[in-house]
Design a protein around this motif. Structure first.
Motif, PDB file in Angstrom:
ATOM      1  N   LEU A  23      -2.990  -0.260  -5.229  1.00  0.00           N
ATOM      2  CA  LEU A  23      -3.499   0.321  -3.989  1.00  0.00           C
ATOM      3  C   LEU A  23      -4.822  -0.322  -3.599  1.00  0.00           C
ATOM      4  O   LEU A  23      -5.047  -0.651  -2.422  1.00  0.00           O
ATOM      5  CB  LEU A  23      -3.677   1.830  -4.163  1.00  0.00           C
ATOM      6  CG  LEU A  23      -4.245   2.587  -2.963  1.00  0.00           C
ATOM      7  CD1 LEU A  23      -3.329   2.459  -1.753  1.00  0.00           C
ATOM      8  CD2 LEU A  23      -4.475   4.046  -3.311  1.00  0.00           C
ATOM      9  N   THR A  58      -8.567   7.284  -7.390  1.00  0.00           N
ATOM     10  CA  THR A  58      -8.375   7.537  -5.969  1.00  0.00           C
ATOM     11  C   THR A  58      -9.305   8.668  -5.538  1.00  0.00           C
ATOM     12  O   THR A  58      -9.909   9.342  -6.369  1.00  0.00           O
ATOM     13  CB  THR A  58      -6.928   7.961  -5.667  1.00  0.00           C
ATOM     14  OG1 THR A  58      -6.680   9.248  -6.243  1.00  0.00           O
ATOM     15  CG2 THR A  58      -5.926   6.958  -6.223  1.00  0.00           C
ATOM     16  N   LEU A  98       0.944   4.186  -2.863  1.00  0.00           N
ATOM     17  CA  LEU A  98       0.737   5.602  -2.549  1.00  0.00           C
ATOM     18  C   LEU A  98       1.921   6.442  -2.998  1.00  0.00           C
ATOM     19  O   LEU A  98       1.754   7.560  -3.503  1.00  0.00           O
ATOM     20  CB  LEU A  98       0.515   5.776  -1.042  1.00  0.00           C
ATOM     21  CG  LEU A  98      -0.824   5.265  -0.504  1.00  0.00           C
ATOM     22  CD1 LEU A  98      -0.811   5.265   1.021  1.00  0.00           C
ATOM     23  CD2 LEU A  98      -1.984   6.109  -1.026  1.00  0.00           C
ATOM     24  N   THR A 102      -5.461  -2.445  -0.186  1.00  0.00           N
ATOM     25  CA  THR A 102      -6.439  -1.893   0.747  1.00  0.00           C
ATOM     26  C   THR A 102      -7.540  -2.899   1.048  1.00  0.00           C
ATOM     27  O   THR A 102      -7.893  -3.129   2.215  1.00  0.00           O
ATOM     28  CB  THR A 102      -7.042  -0.604   0.177  1.00  0.00           C
ATOM     29  OG1 THR A 102      -6.001   0.357  -0.019  1.00  0.00           O
ATOM     30  CG2 THR A 102      -8.087  -0.027   1.118  1.00  0.00           C
ATOM     31  N   ARG A 156       0.827  -1.198   0.000  1.00  0.00           N
ATOM     32  CA  ARG A 156       0.000   0.000   0.000  1.00  0.00           C
ATOM     33  C   ARG A 156       0.866   1.255   0.000  1.00  0.00           C
ATOM     34  O   ARG A 156       0.593   2.203  -0.748  1.00  0.00           O
ATOM     35  CB  ARG A 156      -0.935  -0.027   1.217  1.00  0.00           C
ATOM     36  CG  ARG A 156      -1.998   1.043   1.181  1.00  0.00           C
ATOM     37  CD  ARG A 156      -3.073   0.787   2.235  1.00  0.00           C
ATOM     38  NE  ARG A 156      -4.095   1.807   2.136  1.00  0.00           N
ATOM     39  CZ  ARG A 156      -4.008   3.003   2.711  1.00  0.00           C
ATOM     40  NH1 ARG A 156      -2.954   3.306   3.441  1.00  0.00           N
ATOM     41  NH2 ARG A 156      -4.968   3.887   2.562  1.00  0.00           N
TER      42      ARG A 156
END
Length: 274
Positions: A214, A253, A23, A218, A19
């Protein structure tokens, strides 16, 4: 990242590394662009709040050089330690509860931190107080409520499932005290904190391989809680992860709001002309 006992995305989980990598791939370039615009330079003293991974603090250390100082803090520093090889000082610290570290600092930066902190006002006050006169604060936080869909182009059942799971994830965040509309408030909050030259912008990637990475990390981190809360079934989660792996979803996102401001110089004593 700064966190409390209810923080949903624990740095110690196996998926946390993936993750952080995602990011970094998605947002580092935007963060570094803001650092450049704010004039971060050799000799600056910088505090990276809720450092999480090492990439941002390491960039600051390279930019500020041997005459500078970079302090990276987090409640869990297990993934920030690699930055020490770049000359970064790494320290465990709770930005909402602990006194500000010794400063003052030319730059204080936090990314994806305050939206998760229960006492956001105290954390923002601590960061502002740590600035020297003329020092810069850069706060970057998501605003999931501004763009609530992980698949903005919801044209079929795969996209609908992705968005339903995303709504469930955000319910878990909200139940733990996250402010899902925090990002849009940052310009006002920085002005109310007494900063000047306040500005902000927004950025969110769409259809990037890092968005897929991501989302996978998540969902894997929160899948047990989604199931326990009745927000998804194991079968739905497996089906969604297979859709992501197949590259059939154009994932987005949340908008990242970056807001900045400058701590004013002290007013001259009464009766003294500038």
């Amino acid at each position: 990242m700064a966190q409390d006992e209810g923080y949903l995305l624990d740095n110690r989980q196996a998926e946390a590394g993936a993750r952080f990598d995602a990011l970094s791939a998605l947002f580092d370039a935007s963060t570094f662009r803001h650092f450049e615009r704010l004039g971060v330079d050799e000799g600056w003293r910088c505090w990276e709040v809720g450092a999480g991974g090492p990439a941002v603090a390491a960039w600051l250390a390279r930019r500020t050089g041997p005459r500078g100082r970079v302090l990276a803090t987090d409640i869990d520093v297990s993934r920030a330690g690699a930055a020490a090889a770049e000359g970064v000082e790494v320290r465990r610290h709770d930005v909402a509860l602990d006194p500000p570290p010794e400063g003052p600092f030319d730059l204080v930066h936090a990314r994806l931190v305050l939206v998760h902190v229960a006492d956001r006002d105290a954390a923002l006050r601590s960061m502002t107080e740590a600035l020297r006169p003329g020092g810069r604060l850069l706060v970057e936080d998501a605003d999931p409520a501004m763009q609530p869909l992980i698949c903005p182009d919801e044209y079929g059942p795969e996209q609908e499932l992705a968005n339903r799971l995303r709504h469930g994830f955000r319910r878990l965040l909200r139940d733990r005290g996250a402010d899902l509309a925090y990002g849009r408030k940052l310009p006002r909050l920085l002005r109310e904190a007494g900063l000047e030259q306040v500005g902000a912008d927004a950025y969110f990637p769409l259809a990037s391989p890092a968005c897929d990475a991501l989302e996978t990390a998540t969902v894997q981190q929160v899948r047990d809680r989604l199931v326990a809360a009745g927000l998804a079934t194991d079968e739905e989660i497996e089906r969604h992860l297979s859709h992501v792996a197949a590259g059939r979803l154009d994932l987005a996102t949340s908008p990242m709001i970056s807001a900045w401001g400058r701590r004013p110089d002290p007013a001259p004593p009464s009766g003294v002309r500038g």
